[in-house]
Write a protein that holds these residues in place. Structure first.
Motif, mmCIF file in Angstrom:
data_model
loop_
_atom_site.group_PDB
_atom_site.id
_atom_site.type_symbol
_atom_site.label_atom_id
_atom_site.label_comp_id
_atom_site.label_asym_id
_atom_site.label_seq_id
_atom_site.Cartn_x
_atom_site.Cartn_y
_atom_site.Cartn_z
ATOM 1 N N LEU A 1 26.664 4.949 -26.674
ATOM 2 C CA LEU A 1 25.721 5.378 -25.633
ATOM 3 C C LEU A 1 26.562 6.170 -24.726
ATOM 4 O O LEU A 1 25.941 6.950 -23.668
ATOM 5 C CB LEU A 1 25.047 4.226 -25.059
ATOM 6 N N LEU A 2 27.799 6.104 -24.585
ATOM 7 C CA LEU A 2 28.515 6.939 -23.577
ATOM 8 C C LEU A 2 29.058 8.101 -24.285
ATOM 9 O O LEU A 2 29.782 8.852 -23.639
ATOM 10 C CB LEU A 2 29.777 6.103 -23.165
ATOM 11 N N ASP A 3 28.775 8.549 -25.360
ATOM 12 C CA ASP A 3 29.074 9.709 -26.044
ATOM 13 C C ASP A 3 27.674 10.677 -25.931
ATOM 14 O O ASP A 3 26.784 10.515 -26.501
ATOM 15 C CB ASP A 3 29.466 9.395 -27.669
ATOM 16 N N PRO A 4 27.828 11.509 -25.151
ATOM 17 C CA PRO A 4 26.793 12.508 -25.038
ATOM 18 C C PRO A 4 26.237 13.236 -26.511
ATOM 19 O O PRO A 4 25.032 13.383 -26.480
ATOM 20 C CB PRO A 4 27.401 13.550 -24.348
ATOM 21 N N SER A 5 26.991 13.189 -27.180
ATOM 22 C CA SER A 5 26.408 13.622 -28.604
ATOM 23 C C SER A 5 25.817 12.653 -29.596
ATOM 24 O O SER A 5 25.188 13.051 -30.593
ATOM 25 C CB SER A 5 27.771 14.003 -29.805
ATOM 26 N N SER A 6 25.562 11.430 -28.923
ATOM 27 C CA SER A 6 24.853 10.506 -29.617
ATOM 28 C C SER A 6 23.398 10.459 -29.304
ATOM 29 O O SER A 6 22.532 10.128 -29.865
ATOM 30 C CB SER A 6 25.124 9.212 -29.002
ATOM 31 N N TRP A 7 22.908 11.526 -28.164
ATOM 32 C CA TRP A 7 21.679 11.629 -27.596
ATOM 33 C C TRP A 7 21.226 12.808 -28.091
ATOM 34 O O TRP A 7 21.791 13.933 -28.105
ATOM 35 C CB TRP A 7 21.638 11.689 -26.208
ATOM 36 N N THR A 8 19.857 12.883 -28.558
ATOM 37 C CA THR A 8 19.042 13.952 -28.717
ATOM 38 C C THR A 8 18.007 14.191 -27.566
ATOM 39 O O THR A 8 17.409 12.977 -27.274
ATOM 40 C CB THR A 8 18.165 13.854 -30.169
ATOM 41 N N LYS A 9 17.857 15.455 -27.110
ATOM 42 C CA LYS A 9 17.126 15.825 -25.936
ATOM 43 C C LYS A 9 15.714 16.616 -26.669
ATOM 44 O O LYS A 9 15.914 17.590 -27.140
ATOM 45 C CB LYS A 9 17.848 16.618 -25.014
ATOM 46 N N SER A 10 14.525 15.936 -26.361
ATOM 47 C CA SER A 10 13.395 16.942 -26.460
ATOM 48 C C SER A 10 13.340 18.336 -25.740
ATOM 49 O O SER A 10 13.706 18.296 -24.553
ATOM 50 C CB SER A 10 12.314 16.231 -26.285
ATOM 51 N N LYS A 11 13.044 19.336 -26.421
ATOM 52 C CA LYS A 11 13.034 20.523 -25.907
ATOM 53 C C LYS A 11 11.878 21.025 -25.263
ATOM 54 O O LYS A 11 11.437 21.944 -24.247
ATOM 55 C CB LYS A 11 13.244 21.813 -26.998
ATOM 56 N N THR A 12 10.750 20.018 -25.316
ATOM 57 C CA THR A 12 9.737 20.339 -24.729
ATOM 58 C C THR A 12 9.205 19.038 -23.982
ATOM 59 O O THR A 12 9.757 17.706 -23.984
ATOM 60 C CB THR A 12 8.573 20.454 -25.658
ATOM 61 N N PRO A 13 8.406 18.866 -22.676
ATOM 62 C CA PRO A 13 8.045 17.999 -22.153
ATOM 63 C C PRO A 13 7.188 16.856 -23.060
ATOM 64 O O PRO A 13 6.545 17.164 -23.930
ATOM 65 C CB PRO A 13 7.204 18.589 -21.115
ATOM 66 N N VAL A 14 7.132 15.622 -22.641
ATOM 67 C CA VAL A 14 6.346 14.591 -23.294
ATOM 68 C C VAL A 14 5.207 14.174 -22.366
ATOM 69 O O VAL A 14 4.311 13.664 -23.121
ATOM 70 C CB VAL A 14 7.196 13.282 -23.526
ATOM 71 N N LEU A 15 5.176 14.477 -21.096
ATOM 72 C CA LEU A 15 3.996 14.356 -20.433
ATOM 73 C C LEU A 15 3.870 15.207 -18.896
ATOM 74 O O LEU A 15 5.046 15.524 -18.447
ATOM 75 C CB LEU A 15 4.045 13.093 -19.711
ATOM 76 N N CYS A 16 2.748 16.020 -18.905
ATOM 77 C CA CYS A 16 2.933 17.003 -17.995
ATOM 78 C C CYS A 16 1.355 17.195 -17.300
ATOM 79 O O CYS A 16 0.236 16.170 -17.717
ATOM 80 C CB CYS A 16 3.308 18.357 -18.356
ATOM 81 N N SER A 17 1.024 18.041 -16.229
ATOM 82 C CA SER A 17 -0.452 17.880 -15.574
ATOM 83 C C SER A 17 -1.392 18.435 -16.678
ATOM 84 O O SER A 17 -1.189 18.980 -17.438
ATOM 85 C CB SER A 17 -0.130 19.047 -14.731
ATOM 86 N N ASN A 18 -2.369 17.703 -16.480
ATOM 87 C CA ASN A 18 -3.570 17.745 -16.949
ATOM 88 C C ASN A 18 -4.509 18.398 -16.290
ATOM 89 O O ASN A 18 -5.306 17.657 -15.377
ATOM 90 C CB ASN A 18 -3.991 16.463 -17.581
ATOM 91 N N LEU A 19 -4.962 19.816 -16.399
ATOM 92 C CA LEU A 19 -5.757 20.326 -15.264
ATOM 93 C C LEU A 19 -7.212 19.915 -15.583
ATOM 94 O O LEU A 19 -7.919 19.741 -14.341
ATOM 95 C CB LEU A 19 -5.632 21.797 -15.494
ATOM 96 N N GLU A 20 -7.546 19.762 -16.786
ATOM 97 C CA GLU A 20 -8.823 19.044 -16.942
ATOM 98 C C GLU A 20 -9.421 18.004 -16.429
ATOM 99 O O GLU A 20 -10.395 17.793 -16.030
ATOM 100 C CB GLU A 20 -9.176 19.047 -18.680
ATOM 101 N N CYS A 21 -8.447 17.035 -16.287
ATOM 102 C CA CYS A 21 -8.617 15.796 -15.769
ATOM 103 C C CYS A 21 -8.169 15.681 -14.218
ATOM 104 O O CYS A 21 -8.298 14.535 -13.496
ATOM 105 C CB CYS A 21 -8.012 14.727 -16.511
ATOM 106 N N LYS A 22 -7.880 16.825 -13.863
ATOM 107 C CA LYS A 22 -7.122 16.774 -12.201
ATOM 108 C C LYS A 22 -6.212 15.675 -11.969
ATOM 109 O O LYS A 22 -6.179 14.995 -11.140
ATOM 110 C CB LYS A 22 -8.394 16.670 -11.251
ATOM 111 N N HIS A 23 -5.124 15.730 -13.170
ATOM 112 C CA HIS A 23 -4.019 14.873 -13.125
ATOM 113 C C HIS A 23 -2.704 15.541 -13.097
ATOM 114 O O HIS A 23 -2.370 16.048 -13.941
ATOM 115 C CB HIS A 23 -4.124 13.854 -14.474
ATOM 116 N N TYR A 24 -2.149 15.482 -11.734
ATOM 117 C CA TYR A 24 -1.085 16.616 -11.683
ATOM 118 C C TYR A 24 0.288 15.932 -11.370
ATOM 119 O O TYR A 24 0.389 14.908 -10.563
ATOM 120 C CB TYR A 24 -1.598 17.214 -10.627
#
Length: 315
Positions: free
Chosen positions: A231-254
């Motif tokens: 876990l101390l090796d940065p190459s062990s980690w994969t990063k998502s290129k897109t967000p997993v949770l963001c604002s929902n304008l329809e629900c007014k959840h920002y």
């Protein structure tokens, strides 16, 4: 039309809910005044709403942690309770608002709401710059520390780092940088990676975090590593290129973000704990708008064992 999410606890940002070994849920969060550390406990998640609010520490009038007390997290590490938090010098001394360093207080009391807490101790990361949002987790017999910090020479406000701990108050290894703000959704207004939280499931270590400014641009990202990797090796980690949770304008959840993870009372479901606003018309600096509320929702999983934070963002 999607259902409007309902807040669990009003005006509590950076929420952290711990299901502790004693069977209680413990709740900590930033209070709107940014002046104290407050705890609640309950046998149920819903019970936290009306649970007694106990102030276990109040900031002094001056000194290195006398202003802007942010994002406290309570953890039970190595037989004692610890609250990790960020604090800054008073603005009469430091004219830059963002001179935070990380601190912790501890108690060995059976009930931390009744305990006598120690004076704050600074967690020295070996990098003397703005830092905040620490969390800890156990894995493979080791205690790990994960946090956000500014690094000179890297554009932006904060990156994500990890280190092993020698004790719950000291690091055993040098900091390892895991992520920097780099994608469009991470650099809106401010270049930020902050608010890390850890969930271990399905043979993986998941590290969620938040990015961009704390208004409607705030969004959550995800890194993950194999549980048997270094876990101390940065190459062990994969990063998502897109967000997993963001604002929902329809629900007014920002601006959903700065999450933690907990489990349901029966232990069957993983729960996502986070803050969000219900409007975008913020007067002045979003930092001083008190209406970031705590929300809790069930975390879903796909067939490959990956978490689903927002079904709108799955293919």
């Amino acid at each position: 039309m999607e259902t409007q999410p309902t807040p669990l606890i009003l005006q509590r940002a950076d929420p952290h809910i711990l299901k502790a070994p004693d069977g209680y849920y413990y709740f900590s969060a930033s209070v709107p005044e940014y002046d104290r550390l407050e705890l609640r406990r309950s046998k149920t998640i819903e019970g936290l709403v009306e649970a007694e609010k106990v102030t276990v520490w109040t900031k002094p009038d001056e000194g290195p942690f006398s202003d802007l007390i942010w994002a406290p997290e309570i953890h039970y590490n190595r037989g004692a309770w610890y609250i990790y938090f960020a604090g800054a010098p008073s603005r009469e001394i430091k004219y830059d608002l963002f001179q935070h360093r990380m601190y912790a207080i501890c108690t060995t009391a059976e009930n931390p709401l009744e305990g006598e807490w120690s004076e704050p101790v600074q967690i020295d990361t070996g990098i003397d710059t703005f830092c905040l949002d620490a969390t800890t987790f156990e894995h493979g017999g080791d205690l790990f520390y994960v946090w956000a910090q500014k690094e000179i020479g890297i554009e932006g406000n904060s990156n994500l780092y990890i280190a092993k701990m020698d004790t719950p108050l000291t690091l055993a290894t040098d900091p390892v940088r895991l992520s920097i703000p780099e994608f469009d959704w991470e650099i809106r207004v401010f270049w930020v990676n902050e608010g890390p939280s850890i969930l271990k499931r399905n043979g993986k270590i998941f590290l969620s975090y938040s990015a961009s400014a704390t208004d409607e641009n705030y969004a959550m990202g995800l890194l993950y590593a194999d549980q048997d990797s270094d876990l101390l090796d940065p190459s062990s980690w994969t990063k998502s290129k897109t967000p997993v949770l963001c604002s929902n304008l329809e629900c007014k959840h920002y601006g959903p973000g700065h999450n933690s993870f907990t489990v349901s009372e029966d232990g069957k479901d993983d729960l996502l704990v986070y803050h969000a606003r219900e409007y975008t018309e913020i007067e002045g600096d979003p930092l001083w708008d008190p209406n970031r509320h705590t929300f809790v929702k069930k975390l879903l999983w796909d067939d490959s064992g990956m978490p689903i934070f927002d079904e709108r963002l799955t293919s």
